[in-house]
Design a protein around this motif. Structure first.
Motif, short mmCIF file in Angstrom:
data_model
loop_
_atom_site.label_atom_id
_atom_site.label_comp_id
_atom_site.label_asym_id
_atom_site.label_seq_id
_atom_site.Cartn_x
_atom_site.Cartn_y
_atom_site.Cartn_z
N ASP A 67 17.83 -3.75 16.39
CA ASP A 67 17.15 -3.84 17.17
C ASP A 67 17.50 -6.01 18.15
OD1 ASP A 67 16.58 -6.40 14.94
OD2 ASP A 67 14.69 -5.09 13.86
N GLU A 68 16.39 -6.52 18.69
CA GLU A 68 16.85 -7.61 19.18
C GLU A 68 17.00 -9.13 18.11
OE1 GLU A 68 16.53 -8.48 22.26
OE2 GLU A 68 16.61 -6.53 22.46
N GLN A 69 17.33 -9.11 17.11
CA GLN A 69 17.42 -9.67 16.29
C GLN A 69 18.44 -9.40 15.13
OE1 GLN A 69 13.30 -7.98 15.63
NE2 GLN A 69 13.97 -9.80 16.88
N GLY A 70 19.39 -8.00 15.36
CA GLY A 70 20.51 -7.37 14.90
C GLY A 70 20.04 -6.75 13.11
N GLN A 71 19.08 -6.41 13.44
CA GLN A 71 18.77 -5.21 11.98
C GLN A 71 19.10 -4.17 12.66
OE1 GLN A 71 17.68 -6.78 9.06
NE2 GLN A 71 18.21 -8.38 10.37
N VAL A 72 19.37 -3.03 11.46
CA VAL A 72 20.04 -1.77 11.95
C VAL A 72 18.27 -1.04 12.59
CG1 VAL A 72 21.03 0.23 10.66
CG2 VAL A 72 21.85 -2.10 10.36
N THR A 73 18.43 -0.09 13.20
CA THR A 73 17.34 1.06 13.38
C THR A 73 17.39 2.51 12.98
OG1 THR A 73 17.34 0.81 15.45
CG2 THR A 73 16.57 -1.11 14.48
N GLY A 74 19.13 2.45 12.96
CA GLY A 74 19.17 3.60 12.92
C GLY A 74 21.14 3.95 13.31
N TYR A 75 21.25 5.07 13.07
CA TYR A 75 23.03 4.98 13.23
C TYR A 75 23.19 6.63 13.84
CZ TYR A 75 23.63 8.00 9.70
OH TYR A 75 23.75 9.04 8.29
N GLU A 76 24.48 7.24 14.41
CA GLU A 76 24.47 8.58 15.33
C GLU A 76 26.05 8.38 14.61
OE1 GLU A 76 23.79 9.29 18.85
OE2 GLU A 76 22.13 9.48 18.61
N ASP A 77 26.49 9.62 13.50
CA ASP A 77 27.86 9.71 13.47
C ASP A 77 28.13 10.99 14.10
OD1 ASP A 77 26.90 11.32 11.65
OD2 ASP A 77 27.52 9.88 10.29
N VAL A 78 29.32 11.47 13.98
CA VAL A 78 30.01 13.24 14.07
C VAL A 78 28.91 14.24 13.02
CG1 VAL A 78 31.55 13.90 12.44
CG2 VAL A 78 31.65 14.61 14.67
N PHE A 79 28.01 14.25 12.33
CA PHE A 79 27.21 14.38 11.59
C PHE A 79 25.89 15.40 11.69
CE2 PHE A 79 30.96 13.41 8.90
CZ PHE A 79 31.95 15.44 8.70
N SER A 80 25.40 13.29 12.12
CA SER A 80 24.27 13.80 12.93
C SER A 80 24.35 14.25 14.30
CB SER A 80 23.36 12.31 12.73
OG SER A 80 24.62 11.64 13.44
N LYS A 81 25.22 14.21 14.82
CA LYS A 81 25.29 14.55 16.09
C LYS A 81 25.54 16.27 15.93
CE LYS A 81 25.69 12.45 19.04
NZ LYS A 81 24.85 11.80 20.91
N ILE A 82 26.05 17.39 14.97
CA ILE A 82 26.34 18.39 14.80
C ILE A 82 24.79 18.89 14.77
CG2 ILE A 82 27.41 20.15 13.03
CD1 ILE A 82 29.73 18.37 13.38
N GLU A 83 24.29 17.88 13.77
CA GLU A 83 23.04 18.68 13.35
C GLU A 83 21.95 18.44 14.75
OE1 GLU A 83 21.61 20.10 10.68
OE2 GLU A 83 23.39 20.06 10.65
N MET A 84 22.62 17.30 15.83
CA MET A 84 21.09 17.52 16.39
C MET A 84 21.38 18.43 17.24
SD MET A 84 21.60 13.32 17.69
CE MET A 84 20.70 13.66 19.20
N CYS A 85 23.01 18.92 17.49
CA CYS A 85 22.89 19.93 18.93
C CYS A 85 22.84 21.47 17.37
CB CYS A 85 24.60 20.00 18.42
SG CYS A 85 25.58 18.98 19.29
N ARG A 86 22.54 21.12 16.20
CA ARG A 86 22.48 22.65 15.96
C ARG A 86 20.74 22.82 16.29
NH1 ARG A 86 26.50 24.86 13.17
NH2 ARG A 86 27.85 23.47 12.06
N ARG A 87 20.06 21.61 15.82
CA ARG A 87 18.76 21.85 15.98
C ARG A 87 18.14 22.18 17.85
NH1 ARG A 87 19.11 17.02 12.79
NH2 ARG A 87 18.04 16.41 14.72
N HIS A 88 19.01 21.31 18.48
CA HIS A 88 18.43 21.94 19.94
C HIS A 88 18.92 23.67 20.29
CE1 HIS A 88 18.72 21.61 24.18
NE2 HIS A 88 19.83 21.75 25.00
N TYR A 89 20.43 23.55 20.23
CA TYR A 89 20.42 25.28 20.62
C TYR A 89 20.16 26.05 19.17
CZ TYR A 89 24.87 22.57 22.36
OH TYR A 89 25.75 21.23 23.16
N GLU A 90 19.51 26.10 18.13
CA GLU A 90 19.03 26.74 18.14
C GLU A 90 17.94 27.23 18.18
OE1 GLU A 90 16.94 30.07 15.87
OE2 GLU A 90 19.39 28.64 15.28
N ALA A 91 16.62 25.69 19.37
CA ALA A 91 15.55 25.81 19.50
C ALA A 91 15.36 26.40 21.01
CB ALA A 91 14.78 24.01 20.11
N CYS A 92 16.62 26.80 21.78
CA CYS A 92 16.91 26.71 23.37
C CYS A 92 17.50 28.03 23.37
CB CYS A 92 17.45 25.69 23.61
SG CYS A 92 19.45 26.05 23.70
#
Length: 162
Positions: free
Chosen positions: A125-150
């Motif tokens: 965020d604007e104060q430099g506080q962590v609001t989230g992250y992505e790594d290869v494993f979260s990207k894979i999960e995003m893909c799995r959810r999307h590809y299943e749904a579509c």
């Protein structure tokens, strides 16, 4: 004759910008990514980022280096005075905080950039506080959810996992 060592997954060779729109994974409104390589061994990934909206995308930091190649359109970082335009190569050093923007200043209706990301993306965020992250494993999960749904099926992403 192709000789393949045991445990080694085959190469990936296909059209980077797909004909099937379902291959693009929604990341935020007006923002998608297209996985090209999701390397669970090194914790890195390669993807195309496509943006079809104007405004601030994200403020983030990488613990490792990132490279990008603009294929279409343009974008910039609020913290710098340069604009990455079609054909531009960008190297991002580890530890730099930057805010990705696609806006009227760059004059792009659509931006597509190839990114090679090592480690993670940590959103701030604007104060430099962590609001989230992505790594290869979260990207894979995003893909799995999307590809299943579509209708492509959750296993569709496996073609890009190494």
């Amino acid at each position: 004759m192709i000789i393949q060592l045991p445990g080694i997954r085959p190469e990936i060779a296909e059209q980077a910008i797909p004909d099937d729109e379902r291959v693009w994974v929604p990341q935020a409104p007006g923002v998608w990514f297209r996985p090209l390589l999701l390397n669970t061994v090194t914790g890195s990934w390669c993807n195309l980022l496509r943006v079809r909206k104007s405004g601030v995308l994200s403020r983030h930091i990488h613990p490792s280096w990132v490279t990008g190649l603009v294929l279409k359109g343009a974008w910039r970082y609020l913290e710098h005075d340069w604009v990455a335009r079609e054909g531009s190569f960008v190297y991002e050093p580890p530890g730099e905080i930057h805010t990705l923007v696609v806006d009227e200043q760059v004059g792009a209706q659509e931006m597509i950039t190839f990114f090679n990301i090592h480690g993670a993306m940590v959103y701030l965020d604007e104060q430099g506080q962590v609001t989230g992250y992505e790594d290869v494993f979260s990207k894979i999960e995003m893909c799995r959810r999307h590809y299943e749904a579509c209708g492509l099926g959750a296993a569709f992403v496996d073609a890009y996992v190494r």
